[in-house]
Motif scaffolding. Structure first.
Motif, PDB file in Angstrom:
ATOM      1  N   ASP A 195      32.423  38.101  -0.721  1.00  0.00           N
ATOM      2  CA  ASP A 195      32.018  39.603  -0.009  1.00  0.00           C
ATOM      3  C   ASP A 195      33.284  40.226   0.645  1.00  0.00           C
ATOM      4  OD1 ASP A 195      32.341  38.710   2.962  1.00  0.00           O
ATOM      5  OD2 ASP A 195      30.941  37.146   2.177  1.00  0.00           O
ATOM      6  N   THR A 196      34.344  39.670   1.145  1.00  0.00           N
ATOM      7  CA  THR A 196      35.633  40.235   1.614  1.00  0.00           C
ATOM      8  C   THR A 196      36.819  40.013   0.889  1.00  0.00           C
ATOM      9  OG1 THR A 196      34.225  40.045   3.769  1.00  0.00           O
ATOM     10  CG2 THR A 196      36.721  40.735   3.929  1.00  0.00           C
ATOM     11  N   PRO A 210      35.492  44.715   3.357  1.00  0.00           N
ATOM     12  CA  PRO A 210      34.480  43.900   2.448  1.00  0.00           C
ATOM     13  C   PRO A 210      34.423  44.594   1.384  1.00  0.00           C
ATOM     14  CG  PRO A 210      33.932  44.709   4.984  1.00  0.00           C
ATOM     15  CD  PRO A 210      35.142  45.181   4.642  1.00  0.00           C
ATOM     16  N   ILE A 211      33.919  44.048   0.442  1.00  0.00           N
ATOM     17  CA  ILE A 211      33.735  44.693  -0.987  1.00  0.00           C
ATOM     18  C   ILE A 211      32.946  45.750  -0.917  1.00  0.00           C
ATOM     19  CG2 ILE A 211      33.061  44.304  -3.358  1.00  0.00           C
ATOM     20  CD1 ILE A 211      35.603  42.836  -3.061  1.00  0.00           C
ATOM     21  N   GLU A 212      31.729  45.946  -0.327  1.00  0.00           N
ATOM     22  CA  GLU A 212      30.987  47.025  -0.221  1.00  0.00           C
ATOM     23  C   GLU A 212      31.594  48.149   0.357  1.00  0.00           C
ATOM     24  OE1 GLU A 212      26.603  48.161   2.129  1.00  0.00           O
ATOM     25  OE2 GLU A 212      27.166  45.989   2.063  1.00  0.00           O
ATOM     26  N   GLU A 213      32.437  47.829   1.462  1.00  0.00           N
ATOM     27  CA  GLU A 213      33.249  49.040   2.117  1.00  0.00           C
ATOM     28  C   GLU A 213      34.440  49.699   0.962  1.00  0.00           C
ATOM     29  OE1 GLU A 213      36.850  49.137   5.354  1.00  0.00           O
ATOM     30  OE2 GLU A 213      34.663  48.395   6.041  1.00  0.00           O
ATOM     31  N   ILE A 214      34.774  48.812   0.204  1.00  0.00           N
ATOM     32  CA  ILE A 214      35.759  49.297  -0.812  1.00  0.00           C
ATOM     33  C   ILE A 214      35.068  50.115  -1.841  1.00  0.00           C
ATOM     34  CG2 ILE A 214      37.146  48.747  -2.610  1.00  0.00           C
ATOM     35  CD1 ILE A 214      38.040  46.170  -0.953  1.00  0.00           C
ATOM     36  N   THR A 215      33.861  49.640  -2.277  1.00  0.00           N
ATOM     37  CA  THR A 215      33.054  50.582  -3.289  1.00  0.00           C
ATOM     38  C   THR A 215      32.310  51.739  -2.814  1.00  0.00           C
ATOM     39  OG1 THR A 215      31.305  49.056  -3.106  1.00  0.00           O
ATOM     40  CG2 THR A 215      33.126  48.624  -4.968  1.00  0.00           C
TER      41      THR A 215
END
Length: 278
Positions: A195-196, A210-215
């Motif tokens: 997740d990070t 975090p992956i979510e922040e990247i995408t």
């Protein structure tokens, strides 16, 4: 959980792998640590758990300095090294002689993980293939139920079905009280697991997001023509151009870890700046 402050380390004083490195890792996350061969991933992990000693700075676990390897740290940390050296024991004999060092070790979990990874609990480990040895030690490590699990190249030597099973087990183990760190150069083995993302490059942690922040900030895709797009990085592929562009639509795309890693380690400064922007 893990606090690294002003860490400087090198195997010689004239050549430092890290200089004034800072890093904070929290419970409830699966971190993926990437870096080129020789970047110092394994060395950084060893500093985290007290197997290497910094020339300057410190590393603490739950507020305790890991240097000196105190019992309060050892019983809550499990480290799986890239190269495993197994004794002439069966997995069940190894657990019987070693599990006592980990207060939260579960025999029931251990046998469940051995079964999931297709490891014979009664076969001498030193007579098995490297992949079987690795899986036996992975099963033991998961069964320790330590709050910090550090794994260096855990999928090396594993066949494809075992890698799939490994990812399933790791994903099922994460709790709010546990932190898992996985270092690998096999980027695709972390796909849909972490997740990070951490990327170690040129003696620094250049990505810690975090992956979510990247995408949220960038988009991954395959395009016939990228003319007129805000291209941050691209590579020619079989079906067109594999590209990273700035996310202006607000839609999420699937993270391409390999493409992103290549972009970061080949000097895409604009990409890094976008990630660091609020």
């Amino acid at each position: 959980m893990i606090e690294i402050r002003n860490l400087s380390f090198g195997y010689t004083r004239k050549s430092l792998l890290f200089k004034d490195l800072d890093l904070s890792l929290r419970r409830g996350h699966i971190y993926g640590l990437l870096g080129k061969n020789g970047a110092g991933k394994s060395t950084l992990l060893k500093n985290m758990i007290g197997l290497a000693y910094p020339q300057a700075g410190s590393c603490s676990f739950n507020g305790i300095n890991v240097s000196g390897r105190p019992v309060a740290v050892l019983e809550e940390v499990y480290f799986l090294a890239e190269e495993v050296f197994v004794p002439s024991l069966t997995p069940e004999q190894f657990a019987a002689s070693t599990a006592a060092f980990y207060p939260k070790f579960s025999n029931a979990d251990f046998y469940q993980y051995l079964k999931a990874l297709d490891v014979d609990a009664t076969a001498a480990m030193d007579k098995q293939s490297f992949g079987q040895q690795k899986k036996a030690m992975i099963a033991f490590g998961l069964a320790t139920n330590t709050s910090l699990l550090v794994m260096d190249e855990p999928t090396n030597g594993l066949d494809i079905p075992s890698k799939v099973q490994f990812r399933k087990l790791i994903a099922s183990l994460l709790t709010e009280d546990r932190c898992i760190i996985i270092s690998t150069h096999q980027v695709r083995d972390l796909d849909s697991l972490i997740d990070t993302l951490l990327i170690l490059h040129d003696r620094e942690i250049v990505v810690n997001h975090p992956i979510e922040e990247i995408t949220e900030k960038i988009t991954f895709g395959v395009f016939n023509d990228t003319t007129g797009m805000q291209v941050l990085y691209e590579e020619d592929g079989m079906r067109g151009k594999n590209a990273i562009i700035k996310n202006t639509s607000g839609k999420f795309s699937k993270m391409d870890l390999e493409l992103f890693f290549n972009a970061v380690t080949t000097g895409s400064n604009t990409l890094i700046q976008i990630l660091k922007a609020d």
